[in-house]
Design a protein around this motif. Sequence first.
Motif, short mmCIF file in Angstrom:
data_model
loop_
_atom_site.label_atom_id
_atom_site.label_comp_id
_atom_site.label_asym_id
_atom_site.label_seq_id
_atom_site.Cartn_x
_atom_site.Cartn_y
_atom_site.Cartn_z
N PHE A 211 12.00 96.09 45.82
CA PHE A 211 11.84 94.68 46.47
C PHE A 211 12.62 94.66 47.93
O PHE A 211 12.15 94.38 48.92
N CYS A 212 14.06 95.43 47.84
CA CYS A 212 14.88 95.60 48.91
C CYS A 212 14.24 96.37 49.94
O CYS A 212 14.20 96.21 51.40
N PHE A 213 13.34 97.37 49.36
CA PHE A 213 12.73 98.37 50.47
C PHE A 213 11.61 97.67 51.21
O PHE A 213 11.47 97.54 52.65
N ILE A 214 10.74 96.85 50.53
CA ILE A 214 9.73 95.96 51.14
C ILE A 214 10.27 94.97 52.11
O ILE A 214 9.56 94.75 53.24
N LEU A 215 11.23 94.34 51.82
CA LEU A 215 11.67 93.09 52.53
C LEU A 215 12.26 93.73 53.81
O LEU A 215 12.32 92.89 55.00
N VAL A 216 13.28 94.75 53.61
CA VAL A 216 14.05 95.51 54.87
C VAL A 216 13.20 96.32 55.78
O VAL A 216 13.05 96.38 56.96
N PHE A 217 12.49 97.21 54.91
CA PHE A 217 11.68 98.38 55.74
C PHE A 217 10.22 98.59 55.85
O PHE A 217 9.98 99.22 56.92
N TYR A 218 9.53 97.53 55.11
CA TYR A 218 8.05 97.82 55.35
C TYR A 218 7.50 97.31 56.34
O TYR A 218 8.06 96.01 57.02
N LYS A 219 6.86 97.97 57.19
CA LYS A 219 6.28 97.74 58.76
C LYS A 219 5.03 98.11 58.76
O LYS A 219 4.68 99.37 58.81
N THR A 220 3.98 97.18 59.35
CA THR A 220 2.63 97.75 59.42
C THR A 220 2.63 98.33 60.94
O THR A 220 3.23 97.70 62.01
N GLN A 221 1.90 99.36 61.24
CA GLN A 221 1.43 99.84 62.59
C GLN A 221 0.10 99.52 62.72
O GLN A 221 -0.64 100.08 62.11
N PHE A 222 -0.23 98.93 63.85
CA PHE A 222 -1.61 98.25 63.94
C PHE A 222 -2.30 99.38 64.94
O PHE A 222 -2.87 99.03 65.68
N LYS A 223 -2.74 100.60 64.22
CA LYS A 223 -3.44 101.37 64.86
C LYS A 223 -4.91 101.18 64.85
O LYS A 223 -5.62 101.47 65.91
N ARG A 224 -5.52 100.60 63.76
CA ARG A 224 -7.00 100.20 63.87
C ARG A 224 -7.15 98.99 64.55
O ARG A 224 -8.14 99.08 65.28
N PHE A 225 -6.31 98.10 64.55
CA PHE A 225 -6.24 96.93 65.54
C PHE A 225 -6.49 97.34 67.05
O PHE A 225 -7.28 97.00 67.88
N GLU A 226 -5.49 98.32 67.40
CA GLU A 226 -5.55 98.72 68.91
C GLU A 226 -6.75 99.64 69.03
O GLU A 226 -7.18 99.57 70.21
N GLN A 227 -7.43 100.27 68.31
CA GLN A 227 -8.59 101.06 68.32
C GLN A 227 -9.84 100.05 68.35
O GLN A 227 -10.74 100.27 69.41
N GLU A 228 -9.71 99.05 67.82
CA GLU A 228 -11.16 98.06 67.80
C GLU A 228 -11.06 96.93 68.46
O GLU A 228 -11.91 96.29 68.85
N ALA A 229 -9.65 96.90 69.30
CA ALA A 229 -9.56 95.76 70.26
C ALA A 229 -10.77 95.76 71.32
O ALA A 229 -10.72 96.93 72.06
#
Length: 422
Positions: free
Chosen positions: A404-422
Amino acid sequence: MSQAKIVSVSETNNIYKWLVLTSFSLNSISNIFIYSALTPIWSSVAIYYNVTDYDLNWFSNMYFISLFTTTFGFNPFILKYFGQSQIFSCILTTSALWILLISGNNFTMGLLCFALLGLGESLYYQVPLHLSKIWFPHEERALSTFIGQYSNSIGILISTIISFYYFYEVVDENEFQTRYQNLIFATAVFASIVLVCNLITLKKPINQKDSIQIRDSLWISMKKICTAEEAIFDLLSFSVFIGVGWSYSALFNIQQYNIGYTTLELFQTNVCYQIGGILIAAFYTWKLHSQSQHGLQQSYDKYMKYIVSIGFWALAIEIIIFDQVPFLILEILNFLVGCGFGGYYSILLESLQEKHFPAQELAIGSVLSAVSCIASVLVIMILGLPEFQKYGFQISCYLLIMPFCFILVFYKTQFKRFEQEA
């Protein structure tokens, strides 16, 4: 005339992709139905097969072990022949159910049938993210992934409700055997109909050769996912949540039973738990879908952190007060725990795809499901032991603190697909 023809074909394809998704979802429901129907009648089914309650866990284990050991091997087949792979999944499910019916109370054959059901699931459980890619445009993927993934949860909810009320207050052993066989028969008939539906919708995917759909190979994708340090922590953290979530109902029901709750009350808390996961996933998926429709970057991180926070703190409160509060409060807490444990799966799949693009969707779905299966089997077998049943519920919460602590503090999405398909 040519323009009208193009519009007509486009509209036909738009309808057809939803039929494909519907057939896929029905297969998911038919496969999981009998597995989840055992939960309300566990002790009676153990008597039917002449084994102990604990021994009956091997039905679940065979299902998960079969799923885990074959998922990766089936991926090349799914990637190249998606339609045929779904037909094969339906055949395995249908065959398993008919064999389970014919073999009666033979426990060994029952183990074989649940292994076959696990094989059937290994051809679809990791597929929703892949199906969304090959059939749906990027602005519809959050919604289509949700439908494909949560058809499994809807199947669990429906089968649990039907099983409970169909067997409610049935105490005569002969009547139970008759009803149990009737349930298997009805499920086998349903699975046979689903097989026909999937045969009808067998067709080459629309987007399979779209240039924007280019991905790494399966094995390169899995290697990148499994060797990236951040990905390892992501998978371990969420798999612990998933593993505890899959075993939560059994662990909590033991606590309820020990303080005198009735079978009906145990059932009601289970239903609240399952509905919570489906509803909050639907709510946040719709918000993601709305963002996609407007070309906005999706808020995966924010929504998942909201969801797991709701579940974690609701569970912590529940552990402290569950034997001191009115039943209505307990139902509300179970609903919130269900939100936290079951409401993020399809969102997580989309987020992981963004982080690991251009990895194959099948690789991401397979790795996540495999790690989750391992976590679930370990939790079920360890915390389900008689020695741990008294405190298994409490221990499960302690297991969640670090993830729970890891997800809350460290989890972060990198939007590689979004940038490719934009």
